[in-house]
Motif scaffolding. Structure first.
Motif, PDB file in Angstrom:
ATOM      1  N   SER A  46       0.815  -1.216   0.000  1.00 52.20           N
ATOM      2  CA  SER A  46       0.000   0.000   0.000  1.00 52.20           C
ATOM      3  C   SER A  46       0.851   1.270   0.000  1.00 52.20           C
ATOM      4  N   LEU A  47       2.073   1.169   0.488  1.00 56.05           N
ATOM      5  CA  LEU A  47       2.983   2.313   0.520  1.00 56.05           C
ATOM      6  C   LEU A  47       3.835   2.412  -0.747  1.00 56.05           C
ATOM      7  N   GLY A  48       3.629   1.501  -1.680  1.00 60.78           N
ATOM      8  CA  GLY A  48       4.386   1.526  -2.926  1.00 60.78           C
ATOM      9  C   GLY A  48       5.833   1.111  -2.751  1.00 60.78           C
ATOM     10  N   GLN A  49       6.102   0.277  -1.770  1.00 60.58           N
ATOM     11  CA  GLN A  49       7.471  -0.126  -1.468  1.00 60.58           C
ATOM     12  C   GLN A  49       7.874  -1.473  -2.083  1.00 60.58           C
ATOM     13  N   LEU A  50       6.950  -2.110  -2.764  1.00 61.81           N
ATOM     14  CA  LEU A  50       7.235  -3.409  -3.382  1.00 61.81           C
ATOM     15  C   LEU A  50       6.841  -3.380  -4.855  1.00 61.81           C
ATOM     16  N   ALA A  51       7.438  -4.266  -5.623  1.00 61.64           N
ATOM     17  CA  ALA A  51       7.118  -4.395  -7.042  1.00 61.64           C
ATOM     18  C   ALA A  51       7.044  -5.875  -7.394  1.00 61.64           C
ATOM     19  N   VAL A  52       6.499  -6.167  -8.550  1.00 64.13           N
ATOM     20  CA  VAL A  52       6.466  -7.523  -9.080  1.00 64.13           C
ATOM     21  C   VAL A  52       7.442  -7.573 -10.255  1.00 64.13           C
ATOM     22  N   VAL A  53       8.331  -8.556 -10.238  1.00 56.73           N
ATOM     23  CA  VAL A  53       9.281  -8.740 -11.335  1.00 56.73           C
ATOM     24  C   VAL A  53       8.924 -10.041 -12.051  1.00 56.73           C
ATOM     25  N   LEU A  54       8.711  -9.941 -13.354  1.00 57.59           N
ATOM     26  CA  LEU A  54       8.378 -11.098 -14.172  1.00 57.59           C
ATOM     27  C   LEU A  54       9.530 -11.367 -15.123  1.00 57.59           C
ATOM     28  N   LEU A  55      10.099 -12.554 -15.041  1.00 59.16           N
ATOM     29  CA  LEU A  55      11.180 -12.951 -15.936  1.00 59.16           C
ATOM     30  C   LEU A  55      10.548 -13.580 -17.169  1.00 59.16           C
ATOM     31  N   ALA A  56      10.471 -12.793 -18.245  1.00 58.98           N
ATOM     32  CA  ALA A  56       9.731 -13.220 -19.432  1.00 58.98           C
ATOM     33  C   ALA A  56      10.622 -13.248 -20.666  1.00 58.98           C
ATOM     34  N   GLY A  57      11.849 -13.684 -20.512  1.00 56.99           N
ATOM     35  CA  GLY A  57      12.774 -13.678 -21.635  1.00 56.99           C
ATOM     36  C   GLY A  57      12.770 -14.937 -22.469  1.00 56.99           C
ATOM     37  N   GLY A  58      12.131 -15.993 -21.971  1.00 53.39           N
ATOM     38  CA  GLY A  58      12.196 -17.276 -22.661  1.00 53.39           C
ATOM     39  C   GLY A  58      11.154 -17.442 -23.741  1.00 53.39           C
ATOM     40  N   GLN A  59      11.571 -18.079 -24.811  1.00 56.98           N
ATOM     41  CA  GLN A  59      10.646 -18.427 -25.880  1.00 56.98           C
ATOM     42  C   GLN A  59      10.049 -19.798 -25.581  1.00 56.98           C
ATOM     43  N   GLY A  60       8.942 -20.090 -26.203  1.00 61.87           N
ATOM     44  CA  GLY A  60       8.272 -21.365 -25.985  1.00 61.87           C
ATOM     45  C   GLY A  60       8.678 -22.433 -26.977  1.00 61.87           C
ATOM     46  N   THR A  61       9.938 -22.481 -27.364  1.00 61.46           N
ATOM     47  CA  THR A  61      10.367 -23.431 -28.392  1.00 61.46           C
ATOM     48  C   THR A  61      10.118 -24.874 -27.982  1.00 61.46           C
ATOM     49  N   ARG A  62      10.298 -25.200 -26.713  1.00 65.76           N
ATOM     50  CA  ARG A  62      10.021 -26.580 -26.279  1.00 65.76           C
ATOM     51  C   ARG A  62       8.531 -26.875 -26.263  1.00 65.76           C
ATOM     52  N   LEU A  63       7.716 -25.808 -26.319  1.00 68.55           N
ATOM     53  CA  LEU A  63       6.270 -25.978 -26.382  1.00 68.55           C
ATOM     54  C   LEU A  63       5.785 -25.983 -27.832  1.00 68.55           C
ATOM     55  N   GLY A  64       6.707 -25.843 -28.771  1.00 67.09           N
ATOM     56  CA  GLY A  64       6.361 -25.876 -30.182  1.00 67.09           C
ATOM     57  C   GLY A  64       5.967 -24.535 -30.751  1.00 67.09           C
ATOM     58  N   THR A  65       6.404 -23.446 -30.115  1.00 64.56           N
ATOM     59  CA  THR A  65       6.081 -22.108 -30.605  1.00 64.56           C
ATOM     60  C   THR A  65       7.295 -21.202 -30.460  1.00 64.56           C
ATOM     61  N   ASP A  66       7.362 -20.179 -31.283  1.00 64.38           N
ATOM     62  CA  ASP A  66       8.421 -19.182 -31.150  1.00 64.38           C
ATOM     63  C   ASP A  66       7.953 -17.997 -30.321  1.00 64.38           C
ATOM     64  N   LEU A  67       6.705 -18.026 -29.895  1.00 63.52           N
ATOM     65  CA  LEU A  67       6.167 -16.940 -29.082  1.00 63.52           C
ATOM     66  C   LEU A  67       6.754 -16.978 -27.678  1.00 63.52           C
ATOM     67  N   PRO A  68       6.748 -15.836 -26.993  1.00 64.59           N
ATOM     68  CA  PRO A  68       7.112 -15.859 -25.581  1.00 64.59           C
ATOM     69  C   PRO A  68       6.147 -16.777 -24.824  1.00 64.59           C
ATOM     70  N   LYS A  69       6.663 -17.500 -23.831  1.00 65.79           N
ATOM     71  CA  LYS A  69       5.823 -18.463 -23.088  1.00 65.79           C
ATOM     72  C   LYS A  69       4.593 -17.813 -22.471  1.00 65.79           C
ATOM     73  N   GLY A  70       4.709 -16.561 -22.061  1.00 67.58           N
ATOM     74  CA  GLY A  70       3.575 -15.868 -21.447  1.00 67.58           C
ATOM     75  C   GLY A  70       2.402 -15.669 -22.379  1.00 67.58           C
ATOM     76  N   MET A  71       2.632 -15.800 -23.681  1.00 61.46           N
ATOM     77  CA  MET A  71       1.567 -15.656 -24.678  1.00 61.46           C
ATOM     78  C   MET A  71       0.985 -16.997 -25.100  1.00 61.46           C
ATOM     79  N   PHE A  72       1.610 -18.070 -24.711  1.00 62.13           N
ATOM     80  CA  PHE A  72       1.234 -19.398 -25.175  1.00 62.13           C
ATOM     81  C   PHE A  72      -0.146 -19.802 -24.647  1.00 62.13           C
ATOM     82  N   ASN A  73      -0.917 -20.456 -25.489  1.00 61.78           N
ATOM     83  CA  ASN A  73      -2.225 -20.969 -25.099  1.00 61.78           C
ATOM     84  C   ASN A  73      -2.025 -22.334 -24.448  1.00 61.78           C
TER      85      ASN A  73
END
Length: 167
Positions: A46-73
């Protein structure tokens, strides 16, 4: 590890060790201590002293897509992507912090820092924009790219992705 005999496998065999179990890092907390830590976390949010960090650098190649994993269905019943689920959790956290500390309305902002890679940066930013940042104010979302480090083989030689590009 595959049972096929490869140079890599043989190298692993020379360095194998029996893994030791991880010691428990979960302290035994009383219900009062847990409640106190929960309140403290909500107050810090509530005081704005924390943040959320998302590590989203990986591609979904092992999932069969070139999209970022966060976009994968992932075919969740909700149809939501990992990015959307994360955004909804941030919104929920902010709501809980405001409910517990309504006097901090002006400071209750949870920045969302999204680390991308050279391979995922443009697609990720476009996807966030197309989805209106899942109702998180755009000015509270910050993108930054991870550094690239060359890949090395077991002999320490730099691997190339193409004739002119370091892997």
């Amino acid at each position: 590890v595959s049972t096929q005999s490869t140079g890599f496998q043989e190298s692993l065999n020379h360095h194998e060790a029996t893994p030791k179990p991880w010691p428990s890092i979960q302290p035994s907390l009383s219900p009062h201590e847990k409640a106190s830590l929960h309140q403290n976390g909500l107050e810090r949010l509530s005081l704005g002293q924390l943040a959320v960090v998302l590590l989203a650098g990986g591609q979904g190649t092992r999932l069969g897509t070139d999209l970022p994993k966060g976009m994968f269905n992932f075919e969740l019943r909700s149809g939501k992507t990992l990015y959307q689920l994360q955004a909804e959790r941030i919104i929920k956290l902010q709501s809980l912090a405001l409910k517990a500390f309504p006097q901090n309305k002006s400071t209750c902002i949870i920045p969302w820092l999204v680390m991308t890679s050279e391979a995922t940066d443009a697609e990720t930013k476009k996807f966030f924009s197309e989805n209106n940042y899942w109702n998180i104010p755009k000015e509270n979302v910050f993108f930054f790219q991870q550094d690239m480090v060359p890949c090395l083989d077991l002999q320490g030689k730099v691997l190339l992705a193409t004739k002119t590009t370091i892997a």
